[in-house]
Design an enzyme around this catalytic site. Structure first.
Site, PDB file in Angstrom:
ATOM      1  N   ASP A  27       0.699  -1.277   0.045  1.00 24.87           N
ATOM      2  CA  ASP A  27      -0.154   0.041   0.033  1.00 24.87           C
ATOM      3  C   ASP A  27       0.890   1.170  -0.053  1.00 24.87           C
ATOM      4  O   ASP A  27       0.492   2.351  -0.678  1.00 24.87           O
ATOM      5  CB  ASP A  27      -0.908   0.109   1.291  1.00 24.87           C
ATOM      6  CG  ASP A  27      -1.898  -1.288   1.508  1.00 24.87           C
ATOM      7  OD1 ASP A  27      -1.350  -2.244   0.982  1.00 24.87           O
ATOM      8  OD2 ASP A  27      -2.744  -1.103   2.077  1.00 24.87           O
TER       9      ASP A  27
ATOM     10  N   GLU B 162      -6.904 -10.603  -5.010  1.00 26.00           N
ATOM     11  CA  GLU B 162      -6.662 -11.797  -4.124  1.00 26.00           C
ATOM     12  C   GLU B 162      -7.953 -12.854  -4.365  1.00 26.00           C
ATOM     13  O   GLU B 162      -7.834 -13.641  -3.368  1.00 26.00           O
ATOM     14  CB  GLU B 162      -6.678 -11.264  -2.713  1.00 26.00           C
ATOM     15  CG  GLU B 162      -5.355 -10.425  -2.417  1.00 26.00           C
ATOM     16  CD  GLU B 162      -4.980  -9.946  -1.057  1.00 26.00           C
ATOM     17  OE1 GLU B 162      -6.283  -9.839  -0.267  1.00 26.00           O
ATOM     18  OE2 GLU B 162      -4.053  -9.555  -0.527  1.00 26.00           O
TER      19      GLU B 162
ATOM     20  N   GLN C 157      -9.901  -6.164  -6.491  1.00 25.94           N
ATOM     21  CA  GLN C 157      -9.715  -4.850  -6.656  1.00 25.94           C
ATOM     22  C   GLN C 157      -8.569  -4.935  -7.866  1.00 25.94           C
ATOM     23  O   GLN C 157      -8.429  -5.825  -8.580  1.00 25.94           O
ATOM     24  CB  GLN C 157      -8.529  -4.599  -5.661  1.00 25.94           C
ATOM     25  CG  GLN C 157      -7.277  -5.447  -5.326  1.00 25.94           C
ATOM     26  CD  GLN C 157      -6.545  -5.233  -4.136  1.00 25.94           C
ATOM     27  OE1 GLN C 157      -7.022  -6.212  -3.257  1.00 25.94           O
ATOM     28  NE2 GLN C 157      -5.797  -4.522  -3.873  1.00 25.94           N
TER      29      GLN C 157
END
Ligand code: BGC
Length: 768
Positions: free
Chosen positions: A358, A488, A601
């Site tokens: 991140d 994921e 995502q």
């Protein structure tokens, strides 16, 4: 999702006390200063549901891991940021009744996070048994000027009675982490010192041996006059307290000031901590609360000068973006290159306060554009310092010769996450760390970083990729098997397009960084060559991989395939899924998620975002149109990348829709999980959506590029960016972009393809 906070441009305001919202508010109203931070717990006793949390940056504990079937290569522990000494505690008894908002009726409750000046305030009237009403106003902050100091001004005014107040002001280090795997306490006592003047408790973490000394002083002011008192002192294990009594007079204000210094062995010799804490405390007492608060407001004013975003015509958007900027600035201040940004900042325990990809993928751009470059440089140096550990981490998995695999989750450079599909397979994180170096050098122009630290890291990562791919002679191509991409919701896939591409890109960038150094600083190049021992044979292998990397692609659709076999799935758009199935991660079994086409995502689109210039508009469009409809955005990191790409593609509604999903994620508790802490790293993504999305900001060939467009809901928006020597205030309205140069440095900019110059201390306005 729940909206209970009042809209305001500069503050977060909660009116009325609903215990149901309390843990969410504790997260949202958190305060921090980069050195320490804490949830918005009440100073006085509260027996209702609460997550007590006070955190010291970089102080962690390697909690023994919990795992089902052990796999070779797993780390032994999961690092956790520690709940540490509760320094805010003030136990209040009024005529023998304990003040506890879980037990007494409360009215006129207002909790305010003042983001402009950096403090937390709470006021209310509590009705005690027998009809006594007491008005409380509590203000506190952790100083961004004197970072080891926290201060409280706690005011008590009896509304309708005279009475006896008994106060116990304490430091309690006998605290636990809610997420402790075996319900253990992580702190041991070292020493306590209590006099009638100050009190101090020193504790040490088990295993990691961080020492924390907290020292407090409590003062009393009645009706404007300081009252001398001699408290009763008490102590128990890891706990010290001062108790004193005072007569309350109807309508007159009594104020308790509490100052605490929190110093750790990360910053000072352990043996000197109590002297240092006392010294810091004396400094704070000499200044006094009000002066410290003025300094706090001034220092926050300076931060806002560089990082504010103003949105006119939409107060909820304005509040949302300022909240995000405020939390980011509270979490990481960049002076200490041993620190990083945990996904929850100082607002909760989840994710262990550790460092994830991140930082490079989402947070770095915020610090690059809103602060001195040395702050983002420190984020990079953090990884440089962990290089040896990344090499050891790769060795544990069987890699050799200096190949470096950075951990998915870390505190000290060691991997501390153990789910095989993440730890061993989510290796794309290595690419983000290389990309972070590119991003920093590209934005700041500080190419010296490459020779100083960057190349060491790039070579280590490149060596990992070169060993991780396998050559398939029959196809004369390199493949990467058994990986997890950013999405994921797919594990153990072959040839995740993003991972293959970022791996190959890393090799390309490393080679170009080597060439640059060879041309510009041959001596340093030679030094690094002999230190890192790279050879022509090794780099030719990299070239071969670059040339022969396999990328799954579908000619007919014109899209990169997320992985081999993606098109064998049943392709369904999220909009066609009954909403009762959402969020998938709560409603579906893991195997059902894995078999589905649904995407957590940005994955292929993460690559298109990072390596944007490599793709033409049609390619971007085809991939966006194909993947976004199947994306459930169940990571808070997802919508921002989609919002930025939607801006570029001119999908205005989509861009705004995606922006709204991140902008008030915590303020509106969008994912029903804010009580665990705020989504601090995704807050940087929201900033990216405004600046890189709506502002269209890019830096290419040392030029600042802006391609603005404004959401129809806004009258204007403006943002500040630090670019090279200039501080620019960029304002976008429906048809005009104005750039005010707040510095003397003349700065060229390219707006929608046309080159302009913004003179020093001048404003350029362009119709677009
Ligand atoms: C995301 C990861 C991210 C992590 C921490 C996960 O849900 O999928 O990409 O690194 O959260 O924010």
């Amino acid at each position: 999702m729940k909206q209970y906070l009042k809209f305001d441009e500069w503050s977060i305001i909660e009116e009325g006390f609903d215990p149901e919202n309390h843990e969410v508010s504790e997260s949202i109203f958190s305060i921090g200063n980069g050195h320490m931070g804490q949830r918005a717990n009440f100073e006085e006793d509260y027996t209702g549901k609460s997550l007590q949390g006070s955190y010291m940056a970089g102080v962690y504990y390697p909690d023994k891991t919990r795992v089902g079937w052990w796999k070779n290569g797993y780390p032994e522990y999961f690092a956790k940021v520690l709940n540490s000494t509760n320094w805010i505690g003030l136990k209040l008894e009024i005529d023998g009744e304990n003040l506890d908002l879980a037990k007494v009726p409360v009215r006129e409750f207002v909790r305010t996070l003042n983001m402009k000046e950096g403090f937390l305030e709470r006021s209310f009237i509590a009705s005690l048994p027998g009809g006594k009403e007491v008005q409380i106003n509590a203000k506190r902050f952790v100083s961004i000027v004197d970072k080891e100091i926290g201060a409280i001004r706690y005011s008590i005014t009896p509304v309708n009675f005279d009475g006896e107040l008994k106060v116990t002001s304490y430091l309690d280090a006998d605290v636990k982490n809610k997420d402790a795997n075996y319900d253990e306490k992580f702190w041991d006592e070292v020493t306590k010192e209590v006099t009638t003047n100050t009190a101090s408790v020193t504790v040490i973490t088990k295993k990691t041996e961080y020492v924390l000394c907290s020292t407090m002083k409590t003062e009393l002011v009645h009706d404007g006059l300081k009252v001398a008192f001699s408290p009763e002192v008490s102590e128990k294990e890891k706990y010290v307290a001062h108790t004193f009594a005072h007569s309350l007079v109807k309508g007159k204000e009594t104020v308790i000031y509490k100052f605490a210094a929190n110093v750790t062995s990360r910053d000072h010799e352990a043996s000197t901590l109590s002297t240092v804490a006392m010294d810091r405390l004396q400094g704070a007492l000499a200044k006094g609360f009000e002066k410290m608060l003025v300094e706090q407001a001034e220092a926050w004013g300076e931060k806002w000068k560089e990082s504010d975003i103003v949105i006119e015509g939409d107060v909820s958007a304005q509040q949302g973006i300022r909240f995000n900027i405020f939390q980011l600035n509270q979490t990481y201040t960049g002076e200490d290159d041993r620190l990083n940004i945990g996904p929850k900042g100082f607002t909760g325990e989840k994710y262990g306060g550790s460092t994830y990809w991140d930082t490079e993928a989402y947070c770095l751009p915020f610090y690059l554009s809103t602060a001195d470059p040395k702050i983002s440089r420190n984020l990079l140096v953090y990884r440089y310092k962990h290089l040896q550990k990344a090499i050891e981490n790769a060795e544990k998995l069987g890699f050799t010769d200096g190949a470096a695999l950075y951990p998915m989750v870390t505190m000290n450079g060691e991997e501390s996450h153990n789910e095989w599909e993440i730890t061993f397979e989510e290796i794309h994180r290595n690419g983000a760390i290389a990309y972070g170096i590119y991003n920093y050098v590209n934005y700041t122009g500080d190419k010296s970083y490459l020779g100083e630290y960057g190349l060491d890291v790039l070579v280590g990562i490149s060596r990992f990729w070169a060993q991780r791919v396998n050559y398939v002679p029959a196809k004369d191509q390199y493949m990467m098997l058994g990986v997890t991409g950013p999405n994921e919701y797919e594990n153990n896939v072959n040839n995740n397009w993003y991972t293959n591409r970022i791996a190959s890109w890393t090799l390309e960038y490393t080679l170009s960084a080597m060439d640059y150094l060879k041309d510009t600083d041959k001596a340093r190049y030679d030094e690094l060559q002999s230190k890192l021992t790279f050879t022509d044979e090794e780099t030719s292998k990299w070239v071969d991989i670059i040339e022969k990397m396999y990328y799954p692609y579908d000619e007919e659709l014109g899209v990169f395939l997320q992985q081999d076999g993606f098109l064998d799935k049943e392709l369904i758009a999220v909009k066609d899924l009954d909403s009762k199935h959402l969020p998938l991660n709560q409603k579906w079994s893991w195997d059902r998620i894995l078999r589905s086409c649904f995407i957590k995502q940005a994955d292929v689109l993460q690559g298109i975002y990072f390596l944007n210039d490599e793709f033409d508009m049609e390619t971007k469009k085809k991939n966006f149109d194909f993947y976004e409809p199947m994306t459930v955005h169940e990571s808070s990191l997802s919508p921002c990348v989609h919002s930025i790409l939607a801006c570029e593609l001119g999908y205005k509604d989509k861009a705004y829709e995606m922006y709204l999903r991140t902008a008030r994620l915590d303020l509106d508790n969008y994912n029903n999980d804010t009580e665990d802490g705020c989504h601090t790293t995704s807050m940087a993504g929201t900033w990216m959506s405004v600046v890189q999305g709506f502002g269209g900001l890019k830096v290419r060939n040392d030029q600042l590029i802006l391609n603005p467009f404004i959401p129809g809901e806004w009258n204007s928006f403006s943002f500040k960016v630090v670019f090279r020597d200039a501080l620019l205030n960029i304002k976008v309205t429906a048809d005009t972009i104005s750039i005010t140069n707040e510095t003397a440095a003349t700065t060229p900019v390219i707006i929608h393809g046309t080159k302009y110059t913004v003179n020093g201390n001048d404003t350029l306005s362009v119709q677009y």
